[in-house]
Scaffold this active site. Structure first.
Site, PDB file in Angstrom:
ATOM      1  N   CYS A   1      35.319  42.427  35.804  1.00  0.00           N
ATOM      2  CA  CYS A   1      34.347  41.401  36.211  1.00  0.00           C
ATOM      3  C   CYS A   1      35.058  40.046  36.379  1.00  0.00           C
ATOM      4  O   CYS A   1      36.205  39.884  35.961  1.00  0.00           O
ATOM      5  CB  CYS A   1      33.227  41.297  35.177  1.00  0.00           C
ATOM      6  SG  CYS A   1      33.729  40.528  33.623  1.00  0.00           S
TER       7      CYS A   1
ATOM      8  N   CYS B   1      36.572  38.648  33.124  1.00  0.00           N
ATOM      9  CA  CYS B   1      37.773  39.373  32.698  1.00  0.00           C
ATOM     10  C   CYS B   1      38.972  38.953  33.547  1.00  0.00           C
ATOM     11  O   CYS B   1      40.071  38.725  33.024  1.00  0.00           O
ATOM     12  CB  CYS B   1      37.558  40.879  32.799  1.00  0.00           C
ATOM     13  SG  CYS B   1      36.239  41.496  31.727  1.00  0.00           S
TER      14      CYS B   1
END
Length: 89
Positions: A10, A13
């Site tokens: 994501c 991250c």
């Protein structure tokens, strides 16, 4: 030193991965930062929330985006204190 960022891939991250790489470079640490997005690996590692940062096999922070100062601390100091989430000790 082994540095790993684990997450689902994501934006948060990915941001942590980029921030850790930048911080490692700023600190003059000659070490590659590994980015793991395999969900199976996260489960095997016992990581329930992402992103997670591991240093030398120990989860030092999970479930939030640490500050640059925290990342520097994780990379240069005592790894026994963990992060402020309370679950990384």
């Amino acid at each position: 030193m082994k540095i790993q960022v684990l997450g689902s891939g994501c934006p948060t991250c990915k941001s942590l991965y980029e921030l850790v790489k930048k911080t490692v470079k700023e600190m003059g640490i000659d070490q590659e930062v590994e980015y793991i997005t395999d969900i199976t690996k996260l489960i095997e590692e016992g990581i329930a929330t992402s992103p997670a940062l591991k240093v030398d096999g120990k989860v030092v922070c999970a479930g939030r985006m640490p500050s640059v100062d925290e990342i520097k601390d994780f990379l240069s100091n005592d790894q026994t204190k963990g992060c402020s989430c309370g679950g990384c000790r």
